[in-house]
Design a protein around this motif. Sequence first.
Motif, PDB file in Angstrom:
ATOM      1  N   LEU A 172       0.810  -1.118   0.058  1.00  0.00           N
ATOM      2  CA  LEU A 172      -0.012   0.060   0.054  1.00  0.00           C
ATOM      3  C   LEU A 172       0.867   1.292  -0.056  1.00  0.00           C
ATOM      4  O   LEU A 172       0.569   2.319  -0.723  1.00  0.00           O
ATOM      5  N   SER A 173       1.826   1.310   0.867  1.00  0.00           N
ATOM      6  CA  SER A 173       2.839   2.410   0.671  1.00  0.00           C
ATOM      7  C   SER A 173       3.254   2.770  -0.435  1.00  0.00           C
ATOM      8  O   SER A 173       3.494   4.055  -0.767  1.00  0.00           O
ATOM      9  N   ALA A 174       3.889   2.001  -1.234  1.00  0.00           N
ATOM     10  CA  ALA A 174       4.521   2.190  -2.531  1.00  0.00           C
ATOM     11  C   ALA A 174       3.424   2.556  -3.514  1.00  0.00           C
ATOM     12  O   ALA A 174       3.776   3.649  -4.259  1.00  0.00           O
ATOM     13  N   ASP A 175       2.017   2.141  -3.440  1.00  0.00           N
ATOM     14  CA  ASP A 175       1.133   2.399  -4.278  1.00  0.00           C
ATOM     15  C   ASP A 175       0.719   3.829  -3.926  1.00  0.00           C
ATOM     16  O   ASP A 175       0.277   4.895  -4.713  1.00  0.00           O
ATOM     17  N   LEU A 176       0.566   4.430  -2.499  1.00  0.00           N
ATOM     18  CA  LEU A 176       0.105   5.448  -2.182  1.00  0.00           C
ATOM     19  C   LEU A 176       1.225   6.827  -2.615  1.00  0.00           C
ATOM     20  O   LEU A 176       0.889   7.779  -3.082  1.00  0.00           O
ATOM     21  N   GLU A 181       2.678  10.819  -6.785  1.00  0.00           N
ATOM     22  CA  GLU A 181       3.608  11.168  -7.865  1.00  0.00           C
ATOM     23  C   GLU A 181       2.702  11.671  -9.145  1.00  0.00           C
ATOM     24  O   GLU A 181       3.003  12.588  -9.878  1.00  0.00           O
ATOM     25  N   LYS A 182       1.386  10.891  -9.072  1.00  0.00           N
ATOM     26  CA  LYS A 182       0.489  11.292 -10.183  1.00  0.00           C
ATOM     27  C   LYS A 182      -0.377  12.287  -9.871  1.00  0.00           C
ATOM     28  O   LYS A 182      -1.456  12.812 -10.663  1.00  0.00           O
ATOM     29  N   GLY A 183      -0.121  13.238  -8.693  1.00  0.00           N
ATOM     30  CA  GLY A 183      -0.944  14.266  -8.460  1.00  0.00           C
ATOM     31  C   GLY A 183      -2.181  14.248  -7.734  1.00  0.00           C
ATOM     32  O   GLY A 183      -2.991  14.917  -7.563  1.00  0.00           O
ATOM     33  N   VAL A 184      -2.294  13.118  -7.148  1.00  0.00           N
ATOM     34  CA  VAL A 184      -3.634  12.785  -6.210  1.00  0.00           C
ATOM     35  C   VAL A 184      -3.142  13.082  -4.843  1.00  0.00           C
ATOM     36  O   VAL A 184      -2.181  12.947  -4.056  1.00  0.00           O
ATOM     37  N   THR A 185      -3.795  14.155  -4.319  1.00  0.00           N
ATOM     38  CA  THR A 185      -3.851  14.739  -3.037  1.00  0.00           C
ATOM     39  C   THR A 185      -4.607  13.648  -2.039  1.00  0.00           C
ATOM     40  O   THR A 185      -5.690  13.134  -2.359  1.00  0.00           O
ATOM     41  N   LEU A 186      -3.831  13.390  -0.908  1.00  0.00           N
ATOM     42  CA  LEU A 186      -4.400  12.158  -0.237  1.00  0.00           C
ATOM     43  C   LEU A 186      -4.737  12.917   1.212  1.00  0.00           C
ATOM     44  O   LEU A 186      -3.986  13.493   1.839  1.00  0.00           O
ATOM     45  N   TYR A 187      -5.971  12.484   1.654  1.00  0.00           N
ATOM     46  CA  TYR A 187      -6.670  12.991   2.982  1.00  0.00           C
ATOM     47  C   TYR A 187      -6.783  11.670   3.655  1.00  0.00           C
ATOM     48  O   TYR A 187      -7.412  10.832   3.505  1.00  0.00           O
ATOM     49  N   ALA A 188      -6.563  11.792   5.216  1.00  0.00           N
ATOM     50  CA  ALA A 188      -6.712  10.631   6.129  1.00  0.00           C
ATOM     51  C   ALA A 188      -7.651  11.223   6.891  1.00  0.00           C
ATOM     52  O   ALA A 188      -7.784  12.304   7.465  1.00  0.00           O
ATOM     53  N   ALA A 189      -8.876  10.313   7.280  1.00  0.00           N
ATOM     54  CA  ALA A 189      -9.779  10.642   8.183  1.00  0.00           C
ATOM     55  C   ALA A 189      -9.169  10.307   9.548  1.00  0.00           C
ATOM     56  O   ALA A 189      -9.283   9.242   9.594  1.00  0.00           O
ATOM     57  N   HIS A 190      -8.823  11.481  10.272  1.00  0.00           N
ATOM     58  CA  HIS A 190      -8.351  11.023  11.538  1.00  0.00           C
ATOM     59  C   HIS A 190      -8.552  11.998  12.466  1.00  0.00           C
ATOM     60  O   HIS A 190      -8.937  13.248  12.227  1.00  0.00           O
ATOM     61  N   PHE A 208      -9.224   9.427  -0.312  1.00  0.00           N
ATOM     62  CA  PHE A 208      -9.622   9.255   0.959  1.00  0.00           C
ATOM     63  C   PHE A 208      -8.884   8.034   1.668  1.00  0.00           C
ATOM     64  O   PHE A 208      -9.025   6.802   1.173  1.00  0.00           O
ATOM     65  N   LEU A 209      -8.094   8.123   2.569  1.00  0.00           N
ATOM     66  CA  LEU A 209      -7.563   7.128   3.369  1.00  0.00           C
ATOM     67  C   LEU A 209      -8.547   6.598   4.509  1.00  0.00           C
ATOM     68  O   LEU A 209      -8.535   7.377   5.580  1.00  0.00           O
ATOM     69  N   ILE A 210      -9.002   5.441   4.606  1.00  0.00           N
ATOM     70  CA  ILE A 210     -10.090   4.873   5.544  1.00  0.00           C
ATOM     71  C   ILE A 210      -9.344   3.545   6.179  1.00  0.00           C
ATOM     72  O   ILE A 210      -9.022   2.744   5.636  1.00  0.00           O
ATOM     73  N   GLY A 211      -9.182   3.819   7.727  1.00  0.00           N
ATOM     74  CA  GLY A 211      -8.355   2.543   8.305  1.00  0.00           C
ATOM     75  C   GLY A 211      -9.329   1.656   8.966  1.00  0.00           C
ATOM     76  O   GLY A 211     -10.808   1.592   9.044  1.00  0.00           O
ATOM     77  N   ASN A 212      -8.783   0.722   9.572  1.00  0.00           N
ATOM     78  CA  ASN A 212      -9.673  -0.364  10.468  1.00  0.00           C
ATOM     79  C   ASN A 212     -10.653  -0.067  11.150  1.00  0.00           C
ATOM     80  O   ASN A 212     -10.662   1.165  11.760  1.00  0.00           O
ATOM     81  N   GLU A 213     -11.768  -0.563  11.271  1.00  0.00           N
ATOM     82  CA  GLU A 213     -12.835  -0.268  12.211  1.00  0.00           C
ATOM     83  C   GLU A 213     -12.551   0.051  13.536  1.00  0.00           C
ATOM     84  O   GLU A 213     -13.179   0.835  14.269  1.00  0.00           O
ATOM     85  N   GLY A 214     -11.584  -0.690  14.175  1.00  0.00           N
ATOM     86  CA  GLY A 214     -11.452  -0.518  15.650  1.00  0.00           C
ATOM     87  C   GLY A 214     -10.100   0.115  15.996  1.00  0.00           C
ATOM     88  O   GLY A 214      -9.892   1.124  16.818  1.00  0.00           O
ATOM     89  N   ASN A 215      -9.133   0.064  14.860  1.00  0.00           N
ATOM     90  CA  ASN A 215      -7.816   0.526  15.068  1.00  0.00           C
ATOM     91  C   ASN A 215      -7.438   1.908  14.301  1.00  0.00           C
ATOM     92  O   ASN A 215      -6.463   2.577  14.543  1.00  0.00           O
ATOM     93  N   GLU A 220       2.200   4.234   9.599  1.00  0.00           N
ATOM     94  CA  GLU A 220       3.011   4.228   8.547  1.00  0.00           C
ATOM     95  C   GLU A 220       1.911   4.875   7.302  1.00  0.00           C
ATOM     96  O   GLU A 220       2.329   5.555   6.503  1.00  0.00           O
ATOM     97  N   THR A 221       0.724   4.189   7.174  1.00  0.00           N
ATOM     98  CA  THR A 221      -0.116   4.948   6.260  1.00  0.00           C
ATOM     99  C   THR A 221      -0.509   6.106   6.660  1.00  0.00           C
ATOM    100  O   THR A 221      -0.557   7.082   5.451  1.00  0.00           O
ATOM    101  N   ALA A 222      -0.793   6.718   7.544  1.00  0.00           N
ATOM    102  CA  ALA A 222      -1.356   8.125   7.946  1.00  0.00           C
ATOM    103  C   ALA A 222      -0.293   8.973   7.656  1.00  0.00           C
ATOM    104  O   ALA A 222      -0.599  10.143   7.275  1.00  0.00           O
ATOM    105  N   ALA A 223       0.925   8.625   7.747  1.00  0.00           N
ATOM    106  CA  ALA A 223       2.027   9.677   7.463  1.00  0.00           C
ATOM    107  C   ALA A 223       2.269   9.625   5.963  1.00  0.00           C
ATOM    108  O   ALA A 223       2.875  10.785   5.745  1.00  0.00           O
ATOM    109  N   LEU A 224       1.531   9.110   5.167  1.00  0.00           N
ATOM    110  CA  LEU A 224       1.615   9.462   3.772  1.00  0.00           C
ATOM    111  C   LEU A 224       0.494  10.085   3.454  1.00  0.00           C
ATOM    112  O   LEU A 224       0.481  10.744   2.057  1.00  0.00           O
TER     113      LEU A 224
END
Length: 259
Positions: A172-176, A181-190, A208-215, A220-224
């Motif tokens: 996932l990190s590599a693809d994010l 690089e392709k100009g997609v702005t990433l937002y984390a629901a946090h 939009f980055l959406i994480g696990n229901e409980g955690n 690592e993902t949020a940092a991207l």
Amino acid sequence: MITSSANAKVKQVMSLAKKSKARKLSGLFVAEGLRMFKEIPKDRIDSVYVSESFLKDESRKKLVSGLVYETVADDVFSTMSDTRTPQGILALVRQYAYKIEDLLSQKKPAFLMILENIQDPGNLGTILRAGEGAGITGVLMDDTTADIYNPKVIRSTMGSICRVPFVYTDDLSADLKLLKEKGVTLYAAHLDGRNNYEKEDYTVNTGFLIGNEGNGLTDETAALADAFVKIPMMGKVESLNAAVAASVLMFETARQRRQ
């Protein structure tokens, strides 16, 4: 007519309904019920099974007119079915194959849902269904997210499985990083969001980055993410169900893009 639950075809259907490994090996998934059968493109259908009583209804019988199908005794069909009240029709369907480029190849700005370790099949199906309604261009999932071909997910999508591109990734990190690089702005629901969600501009390439229901998201993902956004809560509620939070963000994006 198939009259025994020991029939090899019946066993295949049951295996595909219950086992992710069987679905991966065969490249097939089970689509059950009238609504799903109507939604499946006919050129993706591998085989069709109908119950004996299903064929007694002329209007339903027309649904399989011109198709090759297997008739199954009612009691055996109930055994095959993954639902409590079978509607008497199911199909084995060839799975879809997308690449990450397919999530971006739209003429409009990218609008992606990026899911990390979403475990509840109902949540995953709802995100896909609501996403189609909001106009997303695709879904990217890490390989710990629930199997999108799980029958519960299929039913929850209400047909969106056939129309919304989706990709699983084992990195996932590599693809994010590639998306950025392709100009997609990433937002984390946090919970640490700098702005309420409606304050950002989602009319450009957005994910939009959406994480696990409980955690939630892993660090690592949020940092991207390019930015954290929050959905303000009243009362004592800290956060929303993953599918609800995703829907809030998706339909705010749809609202902005309509304007």
